[in-house]
Design a protein around this motif. Structure first.
Motif, PDB file in Angstrom:
ATOM      1  N   ALA A 334       7.377  -3.854   1.961  1.00  0.00           N
ATOM      2  CA  ALA A 334       6.585  -3.331   3.073  1.00  0.00           C
ATOM      3  C   ALA A 334       5.602  -2.317   2.514  1.00  0.00           C
ATOM      4  CB  ALA A 334       7.483  -2.699   4.126  1.00  0.00           C
ATOM      5  N   LYS A 335       4.422  -2.786   2.176  1.00  0.00           N
ATOM      6  CA  LYS A 335       3.408  -1.925   1.587  1.00  0.00           C
ATOM      7  C   LYS A 335       2.215  -1.826   2.537  1.00  0.00           C
ATOM      8  CE  LYS A 335       1.183  -0.953  -2.840  1.00  0.00           C
ATOM      9  NZ  LYS A 335       1.020  -1.416  -4.241  1.00  0.00           N
ATOM     10  N   ALA A 336       1.805  -0.606   2.830  1.00  0.00           N
ATOM     11  CA  ALA A 336       0.731  -0.405   3.813  1.00  0.00           C
ATOM     12  C   ALA A 336      -0.637  -0.680   3.208  1.00  0.00           C
ATOM     13  CB  ALA A 336       0.779   1.021   4.350  1.00  0.00           C
ATOM     14  N   TYR A 337      -1.569  -1.065   4.079  1.00  0.00           N
ATOM     15  CA  TYR A 337      -2.970  -1.142   3.671  1.00  0.00           C
ATOM     16  C   TYR A 337      -3.431   0.270   3.303  1.00  0.00           C
ATOM     17  CZ  TYR A 337      -3.403  -5.864   5.655  1.00  0.00           C
ATOM     18  OH  TYR A 337      -3.271  -7.205   5.927  1.00  0.00           O
ATOM     19  N   PRO A 338      -4.296   0.424   2.297  1.00  0.00           N
ATOM     20  CA  PRO A 338      -4.708   1.765   1.847  1.00  0.00           C
ATOM     21  C   PRO A 338      -5.302   2.633   2.951  1.00  0.00           C
ATOM     22  CG  PRO A 338      -5.388   0.094   0.264  1.00  0.00           C
ATOM     23  CD  PRO A 338      -4.877  -0.650   1.462  1.00  0.00           C
ATOM     24  N   ASP A 339      -6.040   2.018   3.890  1.00  0.00           N
ATOM     25  CA  ASP A 339      -6.700   2.802   4.944  1.00  0.00           C
ATOM     26  C   ASP A 339      -6.090   2.544   6.319  1.00  0.00           C
ATOM     27  OD1 ASP A 339      -7.506   0.214   4.958  1.00  0.00           O
ATOM     28  OD2 ASP A 339      -9.666   0.602   5.005  1.00  0.00           O
ATOM     29  N   ALA A 340      -4.819   2.143   6.344  1.00  0.00           N
ATOM     30  CA  ALA A 340      -4.169   1.764   7.601  1.00  0.00           C
ATOM     31  C   ALA A 340      -4.155   2.891   8.625  1.00  0.00           C
ATOM     32  CB  ALA A 340      -2.743   1.299   7.332  1.00  0.00           C
TER      33      ALA A 340
END
Length: 634
Positions: A334-340
């Motif tokens: 579960a890795k977030a988008y950089p600008d989420a």
């Protein structure tokens, strides 16, 4: 008869009955009576020693109006003020994605020399620059001709959401109930211009903008209350006829095409049932859409075991390389988008996984596909199959277009536009997903619609552009349809890893959808903007004829000549035989597609007028796109 037009900006939503009732009471004799409004003396304008001298006689509105046009410093000051307000609005939107809470209204009444149409066009261009988020409705009488409406539509900035409504007008209660009626209400010194009483002479009262004159102001102030009382019931009727929240979130062309933003949910359906949706370009979900497909068992765990040596890409990163082994424990990642953190509400925050080996491995070998990609592709092609609810067509072609998406819990694909001209079907093999979609604005953003750009995380000016109008839930075993040019996003809403395959199909072409939205699609420099050959074939009935980009007069002349070749008996109706007579070998487009494309009034018949208008639409859209291309190259 000369007349006037009014622009009213209602800052509160008209659907609020209490607010509407209060406002109506206010204007119709509650807190303000028009007869009580003062008639200020007209400013005195003189020229002394070559210098303009103005005595405004204490009339602040007249001073503000004239200085706006005459004083450069005043103009600059007002421009800076507007820009500051725009910046402040952008700041508010960054924190809350605020939607407009009102509608801009014009009342266009009949006039002798039609100068008001030009004034209205100028006003709309001003609005488009700073207040384009607000929808616009233009009420007009039947004295405004179809050609005048066509001209106005042609000059309206494309990204404004404008709706035209024909109305019948009468005096509002506040004027009809005035002692002595309209004659007494508009008696001198009201309605005086150049020393003459305009109402007494020609039963008209008003002044043009931008050619305002100070002596107009007493009449304008008085008539504002009258005009507002006339507009308000019209606005309520308009708001009742359409979904006000939808009108705020979408432009009138989109709403007019679909009628509503319902996304049908179908089960045990047939091509006969879905054909109308496919031609119109309406998104829908078939809950058992993957029924009987050999790939139906391809959930996340299956592909990990079946293709352990293949490699997939973690979407949303900085590299195109497939850096993840299929056999690894990627469903638990579960890795977030950089600008989420800057995405709007509802957008996916964590990254999915992507596998497009069937369509890309030969041309993009540098992306590292893992062991024996040719064998893997062969397996995908062999297990691809046309679903039961689509007409017969090439399953191999569908297989070659395959893109597999794997969404761990909560992950999803950011809003984007696909780079192809055929309709897409996405089969869900496990988990559950929420889809949101929208047609791009009439004036598409020049930055395009790559992954998440529409969210405005990188470019704050785009914040608020993402206003999805369709929402669908796709359970395990379902199929969702997405059309070329449709901006769409997905997010996994179930507890299980969600697996799917997206494949394009060619039959049928979303003909009516292309007809409705090609003028905006043509302005997109990539993706659906490259589908002109598909639309041109529909325009020219599959004859192979070329349509030259042209302005409206030249386009109409060429369209008339084309119609003369098609409508052999010149009866004004294009028969099925005439629609197909000129087709090249191969019989593409199909008859149903041609009728759907050209039959814009929905009566099941293609008229010569409709054929001509389709041709003009494509030629003028191509011309505008070529002009935009030249501007972008400068």
């Amino acid at each position: 008869m000369r007349s006037w037009l009014l622009l009213a900006a209602f800052r509160e939503a008209v659907s609020d009955d209490a607010a509407a009732s209060g406002a109506a009471s206010y204007w119709r004799g509650g807190r303000v009576q028009a007869a009580e409004e003062p008639n200020s003396p007209a400013p005195i304008i003189e020229i002394e020693d070559g210098q303009l001298q103005i005595d405004y006689q204490g009339d602040a509105p007249a001073q503000e109006c004239l200085e706006y046009y005459l004083d450069k410093l005043k103009v600059e000051e007002m421009q800076n003020q507007v820009l500051h307000e725009k910046l402040a609005t952008s700041t508010r939107q960054r924190s809350g994605s605020v939607r407009p809470r009102g509608v801009l209204v014009f009342l266009l009444m009949e006039n002798a020399d039609k100068v008001l149409h030009k004034d209205l066009a100028l006003s709309l261009r001003c609005l488009a620059r700073f207040f384009w988020r607000y929808p616009v409705v233009i009420f007009h009488t039947n004295s405004t001709t179809a050609s005048e409406l066509d001209w106005m539509r042609s000059v309206i900035p494309g990204h404004l959401h404008v709706d035209f409504e024909e109305v019948s007008l009468g005096f509002p209660a506040s004027l009809a109930g005035f002692p002595g009626g309209p004659d007494a209400f508009l008696r001198p010194p009201s309605c005086m211009l150049d020393g003459q009483h305009q109402w007494g002479l020609q039963r008209s009262c008003g002044c043009r903008c931008p050619a305002w004159r100070p002596q107009c102001w007493p009449s304008v102030r008085k008539l504002c209350s009258v005009a507002t009382a006339m507009v308000r019931p019209l606005l309520h009727a308009w708001a009742s006829a359409v979904s006000f929240s939808s009108a705020l979130a979408s432009d009138s062309e989109v709403l007019a095409h679909y009628g509503s933003f319902e996304a049908p949910v179908l089960t045990e359906t047939s091509f006969e049932e879905v054909q109308k949706h496919l031609l119109k370009g309406r998104p829908f979900v078939v809950t058992d859409g993957a029924r009987g497909l050999p790939m139906a068992e391809w959930d996340c765990e299956f592909v990990r075991k079946e293709f352990p040596d293949s490699r997939i890409r973690h979407e949303g990163g900085s590299s195109e390389t497939n850096g993840v082994r299929m056999s690894s424990d990627w469903p638990a990642m579960a890795k977030a988008y950089p600008d989420a953190g800057r995405y709007p509400d509802g957008a996916p925050k964590t990254r999915p996984f992507y596998w497009d080996i069937a369509k890309a491995y030969q041309a993009e070998r540098e992306r590292k596909w893992g062991k024996d990609p040719k064998k893997v592709v062969k397996k995908i092609l062999e297990t691809s199959q046309v679903p039961y609810w689509l007409p017969p067509q090439s399953s191999k072609d569908m297989g070659h277009s395959s893109e597999m998406w794997f969404h761990p819990k909560g992950a999803g694909a950011r809003a984007h536009m696909d780079p192809h001209c055929s309709t897409t079907v996405s089969f869900c093999f496990s988990g559950q997903r929420k889809w949101r979609m929208m047609v791009p604005p009439a004036a598409p953003h020049p930055e395009g619609y790559f992954d998440g750009e529409i969210y405005g995380a990188r470019n704050p000016e785009r914040q608020g552009e993402w206003q999805p109008t369709f929402e669908l839930l796709a359970p395990n075993g379902s199929a969702v349809v997405v059309y070329p040019g449709m901006v769409h996003e997905t997010v996994s809403t179930g507890d299980d890893c969600s697996s799917s395959v997206s494949q394009t199909f060619s039959v049928p072409t979303p003909a009516a959808y292309y007809r409705a939205f090609w003028p905006r699609f043509a302005l997109i420099g990539e993706d659906v903007g490259g589908c002109g050959h598909v639309v041109e074939s529909l325009v020219t009935l599959g004859s192979g004829a070329k349509v030259r980009p042209a302005r409206e007069p030249a386009a109409r002349k060429a369209a008339t000549k084309f119609n003369e070749k098609v409508d052999k008996n010149m009866d004004g109706r294009i028969s099925e035989e005439e629609l197909q007579n000129g087709q090249r070998k191969g019989g593409k487009p199909e008859l149903a597609e041609l009728i759907s494309f050209h039959d814009t009034n929905g009566d099941g018949i293609v008229s010569s007028e409709e054929l001509i208008e389709s041709y003009v639409m494509f030629a003028t859209a191509s011309f505008k796109a070529s002009k935009q291309g030249r501007r972008n190259d400068l």
